[in-house]
Structures are given as C-alpha cells and as structure tokens.
Design an enzyme around this catalytic site. Structure first.
Site, mmCIF file in Angstrom:
data_model
loop_
_atom_site.group_PDB
_atom_site.id
_atom_site.type_symbol
_atom_site.label_atom_id
_atom_site.label_comp_id
_atom_site.label_asym_id
_atom_site.label_seq_id
_atom_site.Cartn_x
_atom_site.Cartn_y
_atom_site.Cartn_z
ATOM 1 N N TYR A 155 19.505 16.519 -36.411
ATOM 2 C CA TYR A 155 19.486 17.967 -36.148
ATOM 3 C C TYR A 155 18.204 18.369 -35.405
ATOM 4 O O TYR A 155 18.193 19.314 -34.621
ATOM 5 C CB TYR A 155 19.666 18.739 -37.458
ATOM 6 C CG TYR A 155 20.256 20.113 -37.269
ATOM 7 C CD1 TYR A 155 21.482 20.289 -36.634
ATOM 8 C CD2 TYR A 155 19.585 21.249 -37.734
ATOM 9 C CE1 TYR A 155 22.026 21.554 -36.465
ATOM 10 C CE2 TYR A 155 20.124 22.516 -37.573
ATOM 11 C CZ TYR A 155 21.346 22.664 -36.936
ATOM 12 O OH TYR A 155 21.876 23.921 -36.773
ATOM 13 N N LYS A 162 16.328 26.749 -36.321
ATOM 14 C CA LYS A 162 17.004 27.496 -37.393
ATOM 15 C C LYS A 162 15.990 28.015 -38.422
ATOM 16 O O LYS A 162 16.176 29.087 -38.997
ATOM 17 C CB LYS A 162 18.063 26.634 -38.077
ATOM 18 C CG LYS A 162 19.289 26.334 -37.200
ATOM 19 C CD LYS A 162 20.013 27.567 -36.710
ATOM 20 C CE LYS A 162 21.390 27.221 -36.126
ATOM 21 N NZ LYS A 162 21.981 28.393 -35.424
ATOM 22 N N THR A 193 33.018 22.043 -34.474
ATOM 23 C CA THR A 193 33.167 22.998 -33.364
ATOM 24 C C THR A 193 32.623 22.337 -32.097
ATOM 25 O O THR A 193 32.078 21.238 -32.154
ATOM 26 C CB THR A 193 32.353 24.276 -33.625
ATOM 27 O OG1 THR A 193 30.968 23.919 -33.707
ATOM 28 C CG2 THR A 193 32.779 24.979 -34.907
ATOM 29 N N LEU A 194 32.732 23.075 -30.984
ATOM 30 C CA LEU A 194 32.191 22.570 -29.724
ATOM 31 C C LEU A 194 30.688 22.280 -29.841
ATOM 32 O O LEU A 194 30.211 21.205 -29.451
ATOM 33 C CB LEU A 194 32.434 23.639 -28.652
ATOM 34 C CG LEU A 194 32.474 23.221 -27.198
ATOM 35 C CD1 LEU A 194 33.549 22.168 -26.985
ATOM 36 C CD2 LEU A 194 32.756 24.449 -26.321
HETATM 37 O O1 0WD Z 1 28.687 22.945 -38.225
HETATM 38 C C1 0WD Z 1 28.625 23.934 -37.518
HETATM 39 N N1 0WD Z 1 29.460 24.116 -36.516
HETATM 40 C C2 0WD Z 1 27.583 24.972 -37.813
HETATM 41 C C3 0WD Z 1 27.249 25.909 -36.876
HETATM 42 C C4 0WD Z 1 26.929 24.934 -39.131
HETATM 43 C C5 0WD Z 1 25.965 25.980 -39.316
HETATM 44 C C6 0WD Z 1 25.651 26.884 -38.341
HETATM 45 N N2 0WD Z 1 26.284 26.842 -37.135
HETATM 46 C C7 0WD Z 1 25.911 27.841 -36.127
HETATM 47 C C8 0WD Z 1 25.541 27.313 -34.762
HETATM 48 O O2 0WD Z 1 24.245 26.772 -34.733
HETATM 49 C C9 0WD Z 1 25.633 28.608 -33.962
HETATM 50 O O3 0WD Z 1 24.469 29.393 -34.173
HETATM 51 O O4 0WD Z 1 26.978 28.713 -35.884
HETATM 52 C C10 0WD Z 1 26.823 29.312 -34.616
HETATM 53 C C11 0WD Z 1 28.141 29.209 -33.872
HETATM 54 O O5 0WD Z 1 28.375 27.864 -33.515
HETATM 55 P P1 0WD Z 1 29.790 27.128 -33.553
HETATM 56 O O6 0WD Z 1 30.853 28.077 -33.906
HETATM 57 O O7 0WD Z 1 29.611 25.902 -34.344
HETATM 58 O O8 0WD Z 1 29.941 26.600 -32.053
HETATM 59 P P2 0WD Z 1 30.688 27.101 -30.728
HETATM 60 O O9 0WD Z 1 32.101 27.413 -30.980
HETATM 61 O O10 0WD Z 1 30.399 26.054 -29.695
HETATM 62 O O11 0WD Z 1 29.937 28.439 -30.359
HETATM 63 C C12 0WD Z 1 28.586 28.493 -29.975
HETATM 64 C C13 0WD Z 1 28.501 29.281 -28.708
HETATM 65 C C14 0WD Z 1 28.558 28.552 -27.385
HETATM 66 O O12 0WD Z 1 29.458 27.686 -27.208
HETATM 67 P P3 0WD Z 1 29.106 26.345 -26.300
HETATM 68 O O13 0WD Z 1 29.636 25.254 -27.186
HETATM 69 O O14 0WD Z 1 29.839 26.591 -25.054
HETATM 70 O O15 0WD Z 1 27.613 26.205 -26.097
HETATM 71 O O16 0WD Z 1 27.256 29.850 -28.444
HETATM 72 C C15 0WD Z 1 27.362 30.409 -27.161
HETATM 73 C C16 0WD Z 1 28.495 29.764 -26.457
HETATM 74 O O17 0WD Z 1 29.592 30.591 -26.394
HETATM 75 N N3 0WD Z 1 26.201 30.184 -26.347
HETATM 76 C C17 0WD Z 1 25.679 31.167 -25.621
HETATM 77 N N4 0WD Z 1 26.014 32.460 -25.514
HETATM 78 C C18 0WD Z 1 25.296 33.209 -24.681
HETATM 79 N N5 0WD Z 1 24.268 32.725 -23.973
HETATM 80 C C19 0WD Z 1 24.630 30.581 -24.920
HETATM 81 C C20 0WD Z 1 23.906 31.421 -24.056
HETATM 82 N N6 0WD Z 1 22.889 30.978 -23.312
HETATM 83 N N7 0WD Z 1 24.547 29.262 -25.233
HETATM 84 C C21 0WD Z 1 25.514 29.031 -26.111
#
Ligand code: 0WD
Length: 254
Positions: A155, A162, A193-194
């Site tokens: 991580y 974080k 997720t992605l």
């Molecule tokens: O296990 C997990 N998936 C966990 C995620 C566990 C605990 C926390 N999280 C957090 C992540 O760190 C994040 O803060 O949850 C949040 C959402 O993440 P997610 O749902 O896991 O991932 P995803 O569906 O990929 O959404 C994150 C999105 C980006 O997607 P991609 O994969 O294309 O980077 O964050 C957005 C984007 O849509 N993002 C941005 N939006 C605006 N400006 C930018 C940016 N520069 N960069 C990424």
C-alpha cells in the site's frame, strides 16, 4: 419519501459499476436523495452516463482534481442547478501502480506529490469550494483504508496519503463544524475495484481479510453504501471527524 428525501448532493469518484462511489450513489437514491455525478475525462464519461441514467442522476461534468478550475466549474454548475446542497462524497485516490508494490522507501518525489495532491489535497479543495453551497446539517464523506493506521503490504505511499487524509478529516471537521457541516470518513475493507487492481497482490489481501476478519468475509460496495447513508443523513447528526470502519471488523484483529 425515505431517509434522504429532499436532500441533494454531489458524488465524485464513480468510474464504473464496481466503484465504491456507485454503491454509495445507489444507497442514497434508494432513500430519496437527488444526486449529481462527476466524471474524470471522456473515457469515464461514457461509463458514468448510463449509470447516472439508471439512477435518474444528473451528470454534472468533468472533474479532474489536479485541475482546480474543473472543481470550481463543477460546483458552479451545481449551484446553478440546485442552489444549495446537503452532501458531498469524495471517493477519489490515485498513485502510480509501479509504486504500489515493493518497498515504500523507493517512492519517488514526483509520485509522492501527485498521490498527495489527488488523494489528499483534493478533499480540502472540494470542501472549500463546496462550503458556501452546503446547508446547515450537511455532511461531507471521504473513503480511506486501514493502510493509514498499520503498514499493509504494497500500500506504500497510499498508506501515507490515507493517514494525511484522515488527519484532514479532523481538521476540516473543526473548520466547518461551526457552520454545522460535518466531515467524516469510511475506512472500507478491500474491495475489487479499478483502483484496487493497481495494488500488488490484491487477491492475497482479499483472501487474508476473508480468513481473518471477525465476519470471515470481505465487504461489498452496497454495505459501504448503507454505512455511507448513515454518515450522510441526519441519523449521524452528532458525528463528525470520525473514521468509521466498514471492513467486516478486520481492524480489531489486523
Ligand atoms: O479496496 C478498495 N477498493 C478500497 C478503496 C478500500 C478502502 C478505500 N478505498 C478508497 C480509494 O482509495 C478511493 O479513495 O475508495 C475510494 C474509491 O475507490 P474505488 O471505488 O476503489 O476505485 P475506483 O472505482 O477506481 O474509483 C476511484 C476513482 C478513479 O478511478 P480510476 O480507477 O480511473 O483512477 O477516483 C477517480 C477516478 O474516477 N480519480 C479522479 N477523479 C478526479 N480527478 C482522479 C482525478 N485526478 N484520479 C482518480
């Protein structure tokens, strides 16, 4: 009707139907909220538009948090559409996946700053821009991970980010508290997720959580969504500066 009837808000971070932000969006709309979604770039626009249609949500525009003008623009559009709002969900993080593996000590300055900018500073920038639009009783929510508290394999710099994000939640809670605006985080267990696919050995982390979490399973985006509903609704009106673990209880053993 519903817990969120008459409430309106913005959700940043829907990339596809596996996104945690999507789980939150579904839970809010099911309880009567009106939501606006942003997308990051044209590739994600094509994915977000049909999802928004599914929920009767407004697609408010492009937001790349590294470009502050796009944050300003999105909230300008929200103001034109609704005037005031009641919640903002920040579900955004990014780090170079080459550094989400191996040793933290090898983090480059460039990726350190970019990770902090997108994953940490963006919450503050969004809170500042949204503040004049937020009704008393409003709630801001962000997503964090246990890697902020304990060293998790791979991580790395995201764990450092974080930790800073969780500290930001506390400082923002004080700054916005006098206007009766609350700021909280959900510390979600690992979900495929992605964004998670960039983390080294992620399948192993999922498996490890299944074996060791008190509930002996991982969590779903729907479960995170239901907990988000609590933090974004009046049910949590006495709660701010909090980090709520939605992780099948992993944090009590991990
Ligand atoms: O296990 C997990 N998936 C966990 C995620 C566990 C605990 C926390 N999280 C957090 C992540 O760190 C994040 O803060 O949850 C949040 C959402 O993440 P997610 O749902 O896991 O991932 P995803 O569906 O990929 O959404 C994150 C999105 C980006 O997607 P991609 O994969 O294309 O980077 O964050 C957005 C984007 O849509 N993002 C941005 N939006 C605006 N400006 C930018 C940016 N520069 N960069 C990424």
């Amino acid at each position: 009707n519903g817990l969120m009837a008459g409430k309106r808000g913005v959700i940043l971070g829907v990339a596809n139907n596996r996104s945690i932000a999507w789980g939150i969006a579904k839970a809010l709309v099911a309880e009567g909220a009106e939501i606006a979604l942003t997308y990051q770039g044209d590739a994600l626009k094509k994915r977000v538009e049909p999802l928004a249609a599914e929920l009767g949500a407004t697609v408010i525009g492009h937001c790349d948090v590294t470009d502050l003008a796009t944050i300003d623009n999105v909230f300008g559009e929200v103001e034109k559409l609704w005037g005031k709002i009641d919640f903002v969900v920040h579900a955004i993080a990014f780090s170079d996946k080459d550094e989400l593996t191996g040793r933290y000590v090898n983090t480059t300055r460039e990726n350190f700053l970019r990770t902090m900018d997108i994953s940490v500073f963006s919450l503050t920038a969004i809170a500042r821009r949204a503040e004049p639009l937020l009704n008393p009783g409003s709630s801001i929510l962000t997503l964090t991970y246990y890697g902020a508290e304990k060293v998790m394999p791979h991580y790395n710099v995201m764990g450092v980010a974080k930790a800073a994000l969780e500290a930001s939640v506390r400082y923002l809670a004080v700054d916005l508290g006098s206007a009766n605006i609350r700021v909280n985080a959900i510390s979600a267990g690992p979900i495929k997720t992605l964004a998670a696919s960039g983390i080294g050995d992620f399948r192993y982390i999922l498996r490890w959580n299944e074996y060791n979490a008190p509930l002996r399973r991982t969590v779903t985006i729907e479960e995170v969504g239901d907990s988000a509903l609590y933090l974004l609704s009046h049910l949590s009106r006495g709660v701010t500066g909090e980090v709520l673990h939605v992780d099948s209880g992993y944090h009590v053993v991990g």
